[in-house]
Scaffold this motif. Structure first.
Motif, PDB file in Angstrom:
ATOM      1  N   GLY A 105      47.045  92.563  33.274  1.00 29.62           N
ATOM      2  CA  GLY A 105      46.165  91.553  33.834  1.00 29.62           C
ATOM      3  C   GLY A 105      45.263  92.173  34.896  1.00 29.62           C
ATOM      4  O   GLY A 105      45.698  93.066  35.633  1.00 29.62           O
ATOM      5  N   PHE A 106      44.025  91.700  34.995  1.00 27.33           N
ATOM      6  CA  PHE A 106      43.076  92.263  35.956  1.00 27.33           C
ATOM      7  C   PHE A 106      43.636  92.194  37.374  1.00 27.33           C
ATOM      8  O   PHE A 106      43.689  93.190  38.098  1.00 27.33           O
ATOM      9  N   GLY A 107      44.101  91.012  37.782  1.00 26.16           N
ATOM     10  CA  GLY A 107      44.614  90.854  39.128  1.00 26.16           C
ATOM     11  C   GLY A 107      45.895  91.623  39.376  1.00 26.16           C
ATOM     12  O   GLY A 107      46.062  92.258  40.425  1.00 26.16           O
ATOM     13  N   SER A 108      46.822  91.577  38.430  1.00 22.31           N
ATOM     14  CA  SER A 108      48.107  92.247  38.630  1.00 22.31           C
ATOM     15  C   SER A 108      47.955  93.766  38.585  1.00 22.31           C
ATOM     16  O   SER A 108      48.627  94.489  39.326  1.00 22.31           O
ATOM     17  N   ARG A 109      47.049  94.283  37.741  1.00 23.37           N
ATOM     18  CA  ARG A 109      46.792  95.729  37.725  1.00 23.37           C
ATOM     19  C   ARG A 109      46.211  96.183  39.062  1.00 23.37           C
ATOM     20  O   ARG A 109      46.603  97.214  39.611  1.00 23.37           O
ATOM     21  N   TRP A 110      45.278  95.405  39.567  1.00 25.17           N
ATOM     22  CA  TRP A 110      44.655  95.719  40.854  1.00 25.17           C
ATOM     23  C   TRP A 110      45.697  95.707  41.969  1.00 25.17           C
ATOM     24  O   TRP A 110      45.745  96.622  42.797  1.00 25.17           O
ATOM     25  N   LEU A 111      46.565  94.695  41.967  1.00 24.43           N
ATOM     26  CA  LEU A 111      47.585  94.605  43.008  1.00 24.43           C
ATOM     27  C   LEU A 111      48.572  95.758  42.913  1.00 24.43           C
ATOM     28  O   LEU A 111      48.984  96.329  43.931  1.00 24.43           O
ATOM     29  N   ARG A 112      48.936  96.141  41.697  1.00 30.90           N
ATOM     30  CA  ARG A 112      49.876  97.259  41.525  1.00 30.90           C
ATOM     31  C   ARG A 112      49.286  98.575  42.045  1.00 30.90           C
ATOM     32  O   ARG A 112      50.023  99.447  42.491  1.00 30.90           O
ATOM     33  N   ARG A 113      47.955  98.698  41.977  1.00 29.08           N
ATOM     34  CA  ARG A 113      47.324  99.891  42.544  1.00 29.08           C
ATOM     35  C   ARG A 113      47.291  99.828  44.071  1.00 29.08           C
ATOM     36  O   ARG A 113      47.593 100.813  44.753  1.00 29.08           O
ATOM     37  N   VAL A 114      46.930  98.664  44.588  1.00 26.98           N
ATOM     38  CA  VAL A 114      46.789  98.495  46.029  1.00 26.98           C
ATOM     39  C   VAL A 114      48.102  98.728  46.761  1.00 26.98           C
ATOM     40  O   VAL A 114      48.136  99.311  47.851  1.00 26.98           O
ATOM     41  N   VAL A 115      49.208  98.303  46.162  1.00 30.16           N
ATOM     42  CA  VAL A 115      50.496  98.438  46.863  1.00 30.16           C
ATOM     43  C   VAL A 115      50.935  99.887  46.998  1.00 30.16           C
ATOM     44  O   VAL A 115      51.858 100.186  47.773  1.00 30.16           O
ATOM     45  N   GLN A 116      50.297 100.806  46.283  1.00 32.17           N
ATOM     46  CA  GLN A 116      50.644 102.217  46.427  1.00 32.17           C
ATOM     47  C   GLN A 116      49.958 102.855  47.631  1.00 32.17           C
ATOM     48  O   GLN A 116      50.293 103.985  48.009  1.00 32.17           O
ATOM     49  N   TRP A 117      49.018 102.158  48.231  1.00 34.67           N
ATOM     50  CA  TRP A 117      48.349 102.680  49.415  1.00 34.67           C
ATOM     51  C   TRP A 117      49.365 102.879  50.547  1.00 34.67           C
ATOM     52  O   TRP A 117      50.371 102.163  50.616  1.00 34.67           O
ATOM     53  N   PRO A 118      49.104 103.792  51.455  1.00 32.74           N
ATOM     54  CA  PRO A 118      50.035 103.998  52.576  1.00 32.74           C
ATOM     55  C   PRO A 118      50.031 102.849  53.583  1.00 32.74           C
ATOM     56  O   PRO A 118      50.957 102.713  54.378  1.00 32.74           O
ATOM     57  N   VAL A 119      48.981 102.013  53.530  1.00 28.88           N
ATOM     58  CA  VAL A 119      48.878 100.872  54.450  1.00 28.88           C
ATOM     59  C   VAL A 119      48.621  99.607  53.636  1.00 28.88           C
ATOM     60  O   VAL A 119      47.789  99.609  52.722  1.00 28.88           O
ATOM     61  N   HIS A 120      49.355  98.535  53.953  1.00 27.68           N
ATOM     62  CA  HIS A 120      49.122  97.229  53.347  1.00 27.68           C
ATOM     63  C   HIS A 120      48.435  96.332  54.375  1.00 27.68           C
ATOM     64  O   HIS A 120      48.952  96.133  55.471  1.00 27.68           O
ATOM     65  N   PHE A 121      47.295  95.789  53.996  1.00 31.32           N
ATOM     66  CA  PHE A 121      46.543  94.900  54.871  1.00 31.32           C
ATOM     67  C   PHE A 121      46.879  93.458  54.491  1.00 31.32           C
ATOM     68  O   PHE A 121      46.500  92.984  53.424  1.00 31.32           O
ATOM     69  N   VAL A 122      47.596  92.769  55.360  1.00 32.81           N
ATOM     70  CA  VAL A 122      48.095  91.425  55.070  1.00 32.81           C
ATOM     71  C   VAL A 122      47.411  90.418  56.002  1.00 32.81           C
ATOM     72  O   VAL A 122      47.382  90.629  57.227  1.00 32.81           O
ATOM     73  N   PRO A 123      46.841  89.331  55.456  1.00 33.55           N
ATOM     74  CA  PRO A 123      46.230  88.319  56.321  1.00 33.55           C
ATOM     75  C   PRO A 123      47.236  87.769  57.335  1.00 33.55           C
ATOM     76  O   PRO A 123      48.374  87.467  56.980  1.00 33.55           O
ATOM     77  N   ALA A 124      46.814  87.624  58.562  1.00 37.10           N
ATOM     78  CA  ALA A 124      47.716  87.148  59.619  1.00 37.10           C
ATOM     79  C   ALA A 124      48.203  85.734  59.352  1.00 37.10           C
ATOM     80  O   ALA A 124      49.284  85.351  59.813  1.00 37.10           O
ATOM     81  N   ASP A 125      47.402  84.939  58.632  1.00 32.02           N
ATOM     82  CA  ASP A 125      47.803  83.553  58.359  1.00 32.02           C
ATOM     83  C   ASP A 125      48.365  83.373  56.953  1.00 32.02           C
ATOM     84  O   ASP A 125      48.452  82.246  56.455  1.00 32.02           O
ATOM     85  N   ALA A 126      48.763  84.468  56.290  1.00 35.43           N
ATOM     86  CA  ALA A 126      49.394  84.367  54.959  1.00 35.43           C
ATOM     87  C   ALA A 126      50.867  84.031  55.145  1.00 35.43           C
ATOM     88  O   ALA A 126      51.747  84.887  55.039  1.00 35.43           O
ATOM     89  N   ASN A 127      51.133  82.765  55.431  1.00 39.64           N
ATOM     90  CA  ASN A 127      52.480  82.330  55.805  1.00 39.64           C
ATOM     91  C   ASN A 127      53.292  81.757  54.658  1.00 39.64           C
ATOM     92  O   ASN A 127      54.453  81.404  54.832  1.00 39.64           O
ATOM     93  N   GLY A 128      52.692  81.634  53.486  1.00 35.11           N
ATOM     94  CA  GLY A 128      53.392  81.015  52.366  1.00 35.11           C
ATOM     95  C   GLY A 128      54.372  81.956  51.683  1.00 35.11           C
ATOM     96  O   GLY A 128      54.232  83.176  51.733  1.00 35.11           O
ATOM     97  N   ALA A 129      55.380  81.357  51.062  1.00 32.56           N
ATOM     98  CA  ALA A 129      56.345  82.117  50.273  1.00 32.56           C
ATOM     99  C   ALA A 129      55.880  82.178  48.820  1.00 32.56           C
ATOM    100  O   ALA A 129      55.314  81.210  48.297  1.00 32.56           O
ATOM    101  N   LEU A 130      56.102  83.307  48.177  1.00 36.19           N
ATOM    102  CA  LEU A 130      55.738  83.510  46.777  1.00 36.19           C
ATOM    103  C   LEU A 130      56.982  83.506  45.906  1.00 36.19           C
ATOM    104  O   LEU A 130      58.031  83.999  46.321  1.00 36.19           O
ATOM    105  N   ALA A 131      56.854  82.965  44.697  1.00 36.39           N
ATOM    106  CA  ALA A 131      57.935  83.030  43.709  1.00 36.39           C
ATOM    107  C   ALA A 131      57.363  83.660  42.444  1.00 36.39           C
ATOM    108  O   ALA A 131      57.205  82.996  41.417  1.00 36.39           O
ATOM    109  N   PRO A 132      57.002  84.940  42.499  1.00 38.62           N
ATOM    110  CA  PRO A 132      56.302  85.589  41.378  1.00 38.62           C
ATOM    111  C   PRO A 132      57.129  85.585  40.101  1.00 38.62           C
ATOM    112  O   PRO A 132      58.357  85.671  40.137  1.00 38.62           O
TER     113      PRO A 132
END
Length: 302
Positions: free
Chosen positions: A147-174
C-alpha cells in the motif's frame, strides 16, 4: 455468489478480491482502467445518482465499495466519492434487495475541518438512513507491504529519528490488510440476519503513535522520538496536501488526535469475522526483542 468489488485494484480492494476468490465467489472488479475480462470501466465520482447504478449492479448479489481518494484532483471531489456515489449505490442496492458493503474508516467526527473526513462521515450517515441490506465497515490503520501509505510508513520508521505530532494523543489498533480482506469476504457471505449495520475492525493490540512506529521498525536500535509542535505539523500537512506529496494529509493529522480503535463492543469483531486470531501487526519486532532479551539473559546466567 457474484460480487462486484468497486476499487478492486486498489490497496484494500485487491485483498478483498483475493479473499472472495479463495472462498469460491465469482468476482468482478469495477475500475477506471479495466484490462481483464472480469474488470468493468466504472468511474465512481461520475455516477452519483441511483439510476446510474441500477443496470450496473443488477447481475450481482453483493456490491463492495473500496474506492477512496486521499486528495481532491482533476474533477474528483470528496463529496462525490465519499457521499453522493456511495449513497446512490446504497439506494440502488436497496431497491434491488442487494447486499452493499461500504468501507470507510475509524475515527470520523462531525467537527473535523478536513473535507476528507467530513464527507466520509456524511456518506455513512446517508447510507445508514436507508432501509437496505447495507453494512458500513470501519477499519483502523492498515498495514501491508503493497500500500502507498503503509510502504511510506515502513520506510519512515527506519529513520534514526521519529517526528511525532505533540497532539497525536489517540491510540491505534492497526490491522493487517489481508485480515481486512478476509473479514469483508466473510461479511459478504454471512446470513442476512447476521449482517451488522456497521462494524469496526482493528487489531487487538493498541499502540500510542510513537510506540507503533517503534514496533514497525526492523533495525535493531530504537529511533529517537521528537515531538513536533502542533502548528508545525499543521503547516507541513497543509503544504503536503497542496503539493500532493506523501500520504500524510491534514485529515490524517486530525485522526491522530483521537483514538483510532474499535468501540468496546467491536474489540474482538475482527477475530469473529476471521474465525481466528488476527495478525499481530508489529509482532515480528516484539518477538525479535523478546528473543534477544532471552538470549542475553541466558548468556548472563551461563
Amino acid at each position: 455468489m457474484k460480487v462486484l468489488v468497486l476499487g478492486g485494484k486498489g490497496f484494500i480492494g485487491r485483498y478483498v478480491v483475493r479473499a472472495l476468490a479463495a472462498n469460491g465467489s465469482e468476482v468482478s472488479i469495477g475500475t477506471r482502467h479495466p484490462k481483464e475480462p472480469n474488470e468493468h470501466a466504472l468511474i465512481l465520482h461520475q455516477l452519483t445518482r441511483s439510476r446510474d447504478w441500477q443496470d450496473v449492479i443488477a447481475p450481482f448479489d453483493v456490491i463492495v465499495n473500496c474506492v477512496g481518494i486521499l486528495r481532491e484532483r482533476w474533477g474528483e471531489h470528496y463529496a462525490d466519492v465519499y457521499r453522493h456515489a456511495p449513497t446512490a449505490i446504497a439506494e440502488a442496492a436497496a431497491a434491488q434487495g442487494k447486499r452493499f458493503i461500504h468501507v470507510t474508516a475509524l475515527g470520523l467526527h462531525a467537527d473535523a475541518s478536513s473535507g476528507f473526513l467530513r464527507e466520509k462521515l456524511a456518506g455513512e450517515v446517508a447510507i445508514a438512513k436507508l432501509a437496505g441490506r447495507a453494512c458500513i465497515v470501519r477499519p483502523s490503520l492498515l498495514d501491508g507491504v503493497d500500500g502507498f501509505g503503509s510502504r511510506w510508513l515502513r520506510r519512515v520508521v527506519q529513520w534514526p529519528v521519529h517526528f511525532v505530532p505533540a497532539d497525536a494523543n489517540g491510540a491505534l489498533a492497526p490491522l493487517n490488510v489481508n485480515d481486512l480482506g478476509e473479514a469483508i469476504a466473510a461479511l459478504c457471505a454471512c446470513p442476512s440476519d447476521a449482517l451488522p449495520a456497521s462494524v469496526e475492525l482493528g487489531g487487538e493490540t493498541r499502540y500510542p503513535l510513537g510506540q507503533y512506529l517503534q514496533a514497525l521498525r526492523t533495525r535493531p536500535s530504537a529511533a529517537l522520538t521528537l515531538q513536533m509542535p502542533a502548528w508545525m505539523v499543521r503547516l507541513a500537512a497543509h503544504s503536503l496536501d497542496a503539493l500532493h506529496l506523501t500520504p500524510l494529509s491534514w485529515g490524517h493529522v486530525e485522526l491522530m488526535r483521537r483514538d483510532n480503535a474499535p468501540r468496546a463492543e467491536d474489540t474482538y469483531a475482527l477475530r469473529h469475522w476471521l474465525g481466528r486470531a488476527p495478525t499481530n501487526v508489529g509482532s515480528h519486532v516484539a518477538d525479535a526483542a523478546t528473543a534477544a532479551a532471552t538470549a542475553d539473559a541466558g548468556a548472563v546466567n551461563a
